[in-house]
Design a protein around this motif. Structure first.
Motif, PDB file in Angstrom:
ATOM      1  N   ASN A 153      -2.304   1.206  91.213  1.00 22.16           N
ATOM      2  CA  ASN A 153      -3.771   1.925  91.409  1.00 22.16           C
ATOM      3  C   ASN A 153      -4.452   2.583  90.147  1.00 22.16           C
ATOM      4  O   ASN A 153      -5.570   2.265  89.929  1.00 22.16           O
ATOM      5  CB  ASN A 153      -3.488   3.081  92.524  1.00 22.16           C
ATOM      6  N   GLU A 188      -5.428  -0.453  88.001  1.00 18.53           N
ATOM      7  CA  GLU A 188      -6.737  -1.026  88.815  1.00 18.53           C
ATOM      8  C   GLU A 188      -7.901  -0.249  88.669  1.00 18.53           C
ATOM      9  O   GLU A 188      -8.907  -0.470  88.382  1.00 18.53           O
ATOM     10  CB  GLU A 188      -6.526  -1.163  90.445  1.00 18.53           C
ATOM     11  N   LYS A 222     -11.780  -1.189  97.381  1.00 22.09           N
ATOM     12  CA  LYS A 222     -11.815  -2.482  96.629  1.00 22.09           C
ATOM     13  C   LYS A 222     -12.363  -3.528  97.347  1.00 22.09           C
ATOM     14  O   LYS A 222     -11.925  -3.645  98.658  1.00 22.09           O
ATOM     15  CB  LYS A 222     -10.202  -2.730  96.007  1.00 22.09           C
ATOM     16  N   GLY A 239      -1.562   1.287 100.241  1.00 24.16           N
ATOM     17  CA  GLY A 239      -0.687   1.885  99.570  1.00 24.16           C
ATOM     18  C   GLY A 239      -0.527   3.415  99.474  1.00 24.16           C
ATOM     19  O   GLY A 239       0.672   3.807  99.396  1.00 24.16           O
TER      20      GLY A 239
HETATM   21 MG   LIG Z   1      -3.193   0.469  95.929  1.00 25.05          MG
END
Ligand SMILES: [Mg+2]
Ligand SMILES: Nc1ncnc2c1ncn2[C@@H]1O[C@H](COP(=O)(O)OP(=O)(O)O)[C@@H](O)[C@H]1O
Length: 664
Positions: free
Chosen positions: A560, A563, A611, A620
């Motif tokens: 995460n 990202e 996202k 997640g």
């Molecule tokens: Mg994630």
């Protein structure tokens, strides 16, 4: 402190400590103590003041009475002098001096003496030689020059008067009756000064001597007159009559008067217990010392014959100024004692009434206070038992009333909070039910989709590897494989989320787990431009947890972070021991785009993602949250939009793990 405890061992016994004394009782008792002590002091002081006032009042009165008695006494002397003066100016006085007295004139003289109440009326010539003794006409020719008053008149030619002591012989010369009257047997009196004599033979006389002058003013003779005080009750009874008005108190004369010759009662209306006059009794030695020896007044309590008196004494002096006797007046003390007792009783009664009234008021006040407090206590008890509607009754407008108000405010606030918590819990329960439902649903869907999807993946692979397939078809097959794999990932995530596997815990080194995770992802293209910094606490204790589940948490957070930074930035991983919470803390910090305020609450929700489709499923953090909670740990986030985020995971130190050094 020690000593007192040892002395009062019951103070330490549990029964005393457990003794429950109600507030009302304690208040009442303390008030009572104050009231009783103060009224006791008040009464004692008050009674004392009253008796002091009464005694000084009595003393003041007896002092005045003594003055009155003295006035009567002095009047008697003046009266004797007047009688002598009258005799000195009688027409036949020269006849008497020349011895030419007629029988009738002699009769007249004797009558006059008796009528005036005189005991002695005697005429001498200019040399003091007796020419007529009315009390004893047979005896004349003796010289009275040496008699004090006669001598004074012969010297000064002016009248002289006063009190004198007359010897027994003189008395019997004047008249045998007088000697008899003067004779007094001394009575043994307690507290009197010891005296060797047993009888008194001299007499005390009020006397006056005046000159007889001829027409030229020459002294031709002397008249002397006298009243024997011994057994003559004229003066003392007049004092009783005029000063005390003959008042009788409980069968006794309220006031008495006495004339003492030296220390012997020679004229008195103080009575013996048999009712006779207390002639011959004697004065107390202390009074004698003060009045006769020191010549002073004595005012105060005195025991007279057989009763206590408030008494006043003063000296009787002869014309030379030496003390020869005492004048006394006294008021029965009993009367004042009774007044005093009555006043004290009234005073005590008033005090007692006051005390009773105060006790009544005290009881009322303490009852009032204790009811207010009881109402508060019962409301508090109800509240403690869960009745949030409980309210205290406000019974007074004081601090306790204020307390009741505050208590009610508190109860209201408590109820509000309770309502809010209930609502919140209800929402949470609904939420978790919703999540459970989603989980159930996802699990079913995922399970049902998994098998057909497995077929799609397998068969599309087979087709893709088939050499005979057309190149255009291969292109499409490639797309099918990619999309099918994506579907499989989603389904796996769903299964993971819904299964909520029980962790398989073992003693782990968190540093090592983190290290393993970072080395797993480091090589990937996404991390090529990310600077990774690792700050691990070397002495971090080991923790009991499921290593593979925790690794998943770390991986989720690390990915995460990467990202959020779009593959470019600073990733900081750190571990430390939080002594305050007694837990191990892992921080994953990035310099990414951060999380907006409104998303902060949602990021741990399943399927929440910002996202674009194909990049995030939104499971997640939801899965990570579940794992951490399963380990009794905590996960939290701080974030600044545009600057980056810090995710903090903490696991509590278990007793077994505490103190175990960081292993290899
Ligand atoms: Mg994630
Ligand atoms: N380090 C981070 N920086 C900024 N946003 C983050 C970070 N980690 C998670 N998020 C936000 O939380 C959302 C949920 O994350 P996650 O549950 O892992 O799902 P996904 O990664 O599939 O979106 C992300 O879509 C993102 O908006």
């Amino acid at each position: 402190m020690e000593i007192s405890k040892r002395r009062l061992p019951w103070l330490k016994t549990p029964r005393f400590r457990e003794l429950r004394v109600s507030l009302a009782t304690r208040l009442t008792l303390s008030f009572l103590a104050v009231i009783i002590i103060s009224s006791l002091i008040f009464t004692i002081v008050g009674v004392q003041i009253i008796s002091h006032l009464i005694i000084s009042e009595a003393e003041e009165r007896v002092r005045n009475d003594l003055n009155a008695a003295r006035y009567i006494y002095d009047n008697q002397i003046a009266y004797v002098q007047q009688a002598a003066e009258f005799t000195a100016t009688r027409t036949f006085i020269e006849d008497i001096l020349q011895g030419n007295l007629t029988a009738s004139e002699k009769e007249e003289m004797i009558w006059f003496k008796a009528n005036e109440g005189l005991d002695v009326l005697t005429i001498t010539d200019s040399n003091g030689v007796v020419v007529l003794r009315t009390s004893n006409p047979g005896l004349k020719g003796d010289s009275q020059r040496n008699q004090v008053l006669v001598g004074a008149v012969l010297r000064t030619r002016t009248p002289a008067s006063g009190t004198t002591i007359v010897p027994a012989e003189e008395l019997s010369n004047e008249s045998p009756i007088l000697a008899e009257r003067a004779f007094i047997e001394l009575v043994n009196t307690p507290m009197a000064k010891p005296r060797p004599e047993t009888q008194e033979t001299t007499g005390m006389m009020l006397m006056a001597a005046v000159p007889i002058l001829d027409d030229n003013g020459d002294l031709i003779g002397v008249v002397y007159a006298g009243k024997l005080l011994n057994r003559n009750y004229e003066i003392v009874d007049e004092v009783k009559r005029t000063v005390f008005q003959g008042v009788v108190y409980e069968g006794k004369d309220i006031g008495t008067a006495t004339i003492f010759q030296d220390d012997v009662r020679i004229s008195t209306n103080v009575l013996n217990s048999d009712g006779s006059r207390a002639i011959g009794t004697r004065i107390a030695q202390n009074v004698y010392e003060q009045v006769v020896v020191q010549g002073k007044q004595y005012i105060g309590r005195a025991y007279v014959v057989n009763d206590w008196y408030i008494a006043a004494y003063e000296p009787i002096n002869n014309i030379d100024g030496s003390t020869i006797g005492i004048l006394y007046v006294g008021i029965l003390e009993q009367k004042y004692t009774d007044i005093n007792n009555r006043a004290s009783f009234i005073f005590l009664g008033i005090t007692l009434a006051g005390v009773i009234l105060s006790i009544f008021i005290t009881l009322l006040i303490s009852r009032n206070i204790s009811t207010s407090i009881s109402s508060l206590a019962s409301a508090a008890k109800q509240l403690a038992n869960g009745n949030l509607e409980a309210k205290a009754k406000k019974t007074s407008n004081d601090e306790i009333g204020e307390l009741a108000d505050t208590f009610n405010l508190m109860a209201t606030a408590l109820k509000d909070r309770d309502d809010k918590i209930k609502e919140f819990t209800k929402k949470k329960i609904m939420e978790s039910e919703r999540l459970a439902l989603i989980g159930q649903l996802s699990a079913n869907v995922a399970h049902d989709l998994n098998n057909p999807l497995q077929g799609i993946v397998t068969y599309s692979y087979l087709l893709l590897e088939d050499e005979s397939s057309k190149p255009e078809a291969k292109d499409n097959l490639q797309k099918i494989v990619v999309q099918a794999n994506r579907c499989r990932d989603i389904i796996r995530g769903l299964l993971d989320f819904s299964r909520q596997k029980k962790p398989d815990k073992t003693l782990c080194n968190v540093n090592n787990l983190l290290q393993a995770c970072i080395s797993l992802v480091e090589k990937q293209a996404q991390f090529q431009n990310i600077k990774v910094t690792i700050n691990l606490d070397e002495n971090l204790p080991m923790v009991i947890l499921d290593p593979s589940q925790v690794e998943r948490v770390f991986l989720n957070l690390i990915i995460n972070a990467a990202e959020a930074m779009d593959g470019n930035g600073q990733l900081t991983l750190s571990t430390q021991l939080n002594h305050e919470n007694n837990s191990v803390e892992i921080k994953v910090q990035d310099t990414g785009h951060g999380i907006s305020e409104e998303n902060m609450d949602k990021i741990f929700d399943p399927f929440f993602t910002t996202k674009e489709t194909g990049h995030g499923v939104g499971l997640g953090l939801a899965i990570s949250f579940g794992i951490v909670k399963e380990h009794n740990g905590n996960i939290s986030v701080e974030s600044t939009l545009g600057k980056g985020s810090i995710f903090t995971v903490s696991f509590p130190l278990t007793k077994v793990a505490t103190g175990i050094e960081n292993g290899s």
